[in-house]
Design a protein around this motif. Structure first.
Motif, PDB file in Angstrom:
ATOM      1  N   LEU A 100       0.869  -1.171   0.000  1.00  0.00           N
ATOM      2  CA  LEU A 100       0.000   0.000   0.000  1.00  0.00           C
ATOM      3  C   LEU A 100       0.906   1.221   0.000  1.00  0.00           C
ATOM      4  O   LEU A 100       1.773   1.337   0.862  1.00  0.00           O
ATOM      5  CB  LEU A 100      -0.857   0.050   1.262  1.00  0.00           C
ATOM      6  N   ASP A 101       0.714   2.114  -0.959  1.00  0.00           N
ATOM      7  CA  ASP A 101       1.469   3.363  -0.985  1.00  0.00           C
ATOM      8  C   ASP A 101       0.489   4.502  -0.763  1.00  0.00           C
ATOM      9  O   ASP A 101      -0.400   4.727  -1.595  1.00  0.00           O
ATOM     10  CB  ASP A 101       2.201   3.519  -2.326  1.00  0.00           C
ATOM     11  N   ILE A 102       0.640   5.190   0.367  1.00  0.00           N
ATOM     12  CA  ILE A 102      -0.261   6.283   0.734  1.00  0.00           C
ATOM     13  C   ILE A 102       0.292   7.581   0.169  1.00  0.00           C
ATOM     14  O   ILE A 102       1.459   7.907   0.357  1.00  0.00           O
ATOM     15  CB  ILE A 102      -0.400   6.411   2.264  1.00  0.00           C
ATOM     16  N   HIS A 103      -0.580   8.337  -0.503  1.00  0.00           N
ATOM     17  CA  HIS A 103      -0.186   9.618  -1.088  1.00  0.00           C
ATOM     18  C   HIS A 103      -0.702  10.814  -0.291  1.00  0.00           C
ATOM     19  O   HIS A 103      -0.093  11.875  -0.318  1.00  0.00           O
ATOM     20  CB  HIS A 103      -0.686   9.727  -2.532  1.00  0.00           C
ATOM     21  N   ARG A 104      -1.833  10.610   0.415  1.00  0.00           N
ATOM     22  CA  ARG A 104      -2.449  11.758   1.066  1.00  0.00           C
ATOM     23  C   ARG A 104      -3.451  11.287   2.101  1.00  0.00           C
ATOM     24  O   ARG A 104      -4.107  10.263   1.926  1.00  0.00           O
ATOM     25  CB  ARG A 104      -3.159  12.579   0.001  1.00  0.00           C
ATOM     26  N   ALA A 126      -7.625   7.893   3.463  1.00  0.00           N
ATOM     27  CA  ALA A 126      -6.274   7.686   2.939  1.00  0.00           C
ATOM     28  C   ALA A 126      -6.390   7.448   1.443  1.00  0.00           C
ATOM     29  O   ALA A 126      -7.164   6.591   1.007  1.00  0.00           O
ATOM     30  CB  ALA A 126      -5.615   6.490   3.610  1.00  0.00           C
ATOM     31  N   LEU A 127      -5.641   8.220   0.660  1.00  0.00           N
ATOM     32  CA  LEU A 127      -5.627   8.070  -0.792  1.00  0.00           C
ATOM     33  C   LEU A 127      -4.290   7.474  -1.193  1.00  0.00           C
ATOM     34  O   LEU A 127      -3.243   7.913  -0.710  1.00  0.00           O
ATOM     35  CB  LEU A 127      -5.809   9.427  -1.472  1.00  0.00           C
ATOM     36  N   LEU A 177      -0.738  -6.234  -9.894  1.00  0.00           N
ATOM     37  CA  LEU A 177      -1.796  -5.330  -9.452  1.00  0.00           C
ATOM     38  C   LEU A 177      -1.216  -3.931  -9.282  1.00  0.00           C
ATOM     39  O   LEU A 177      -0.134  -3.771  -8.714  1.00  0.00           O
ATOM     40  CB  LEU A 177      -2.371  -5.797  -8.111  1.00  0.00           C
ATOM     41  N   ASP A 178      -1.924  -2.934  -9.784  1.00  0.00           N
ATOM     42  CA  ASP A 178      -1.570  -1.528  -9.609  1.00  0.00           C
ATOM     43  C   ASP A 178      -2.867  -0.735  -9.681  1.00  0.00           C
ATOM     44  O   ASP A 178      -3.304  -0.350 -10.761  1.00  0.00           O
ATOM     45  CB  ASP A 178      -0.584  -1.060 -10.676  1.00  0.00           C
ATOM     46  N   ALA A 179      -3.524  -0.560  -8.532  1.00  0.00           N
ATOM     47  CA  ALA A 179      -4.856   0.055  -8.501  1.00  0.00           C
ATOM     48  C   ALA A 179      -4.919   1.156  -7.455  1.00  0.00           C
ATOM     49  O   ALA A 179      -4.405   1.004  -6.348  1.00  0.00           O
ATOM     50  CB  ALA A 179      -5.909  -1.008  -8.185  1.00  0.00           C
ATOM     51  N   GLN A 180      -5.566   2.244  -7.807  1.00  0.00           N
ATOM     52  CA  GLN A 180      -5.741   3.328  -6.849  1.00  0.00           C
ATOM     53  C   GLN A 180      -6.811   2.946  -5.832  1.00  0.00           C
ATOM     54  O   GLN A 180      -7.639   2.067  -6.074  1.00  0.00           O
ATOM     55  CB  GLN A 180      -6.095   4.630  -7.554  1.00  0.00           C
TER      56      GLN A 180
END
Length: 140
Positions: free
Chosen positions: A74-78, A88-89, A104-107
């Motif tokens: 999980l990579d949190i941007h904001r 959390a975005l 997998l690469d999903a927002q």
């Protein structure tokens, strides 16, 4: 209100840090016994109702991630905070789904409700079509 928002944000940040370390014990220690966990509608794991309590969440979500995905992250941007609610975005990623070999690469957007340092509700929003395609459950 600022103090509550800060506490809720710190709780959610600590949850993501524990996830990243694979520290399920810490995560479970913050989940209320009657917490509701909603997967996004359309997600292959969506049941039409929430997972309730730590054990259902572990069995229905956490264990499946570990079983089905290689190098899941999980990579949190904001973060956005409104009182006891934290959004959390970010992005999910995994090098592959074990059954299909697809990456997998999903927002996502995660909405957490926190009361007194305990997670009481979670709602996932994500690209469910991509999840289904990666898992081999969608149209190719």
């Amino acid at each position: 209100m600022t103090q509550t928002a800060t506490t809720s944000l710190e709780t959610v940040e600590a949850l993501y840090e524990a996830f990243a370390r694979g520290d399920v014990g810490t995560v479970l220690g913050v989940i209320a016994e009657d917490a509701e966990w909603f997967e996004a509608e359309g997600n292959p794991w969506y049941l039409g109702h929430p997972f309730v309590g730590p054990q259902q969440i572990v069995d229905g979500v956490f264990a499946r991630i570990g079983d089905e995905y290689e190098d899941f992250r999980l990579d949190i941007h904001r973060f956005l905070v409104d009182g006891d609610t934290v959004a959390a975005l970010g992005r999910y990623s995994a090098t592959s789904h074990r059954a299909t070999g697809r990456p997998l690469d999903a927002q996502f957007v995660h909405v957490w409700d926190v009361r007194d340092g305990t997670m009481v509700r979670f709602q996932q929003y994500t690209d469910t079509r991509q999840w289904a395609d990666v898992m081999g459950a969608g149209a190719s």
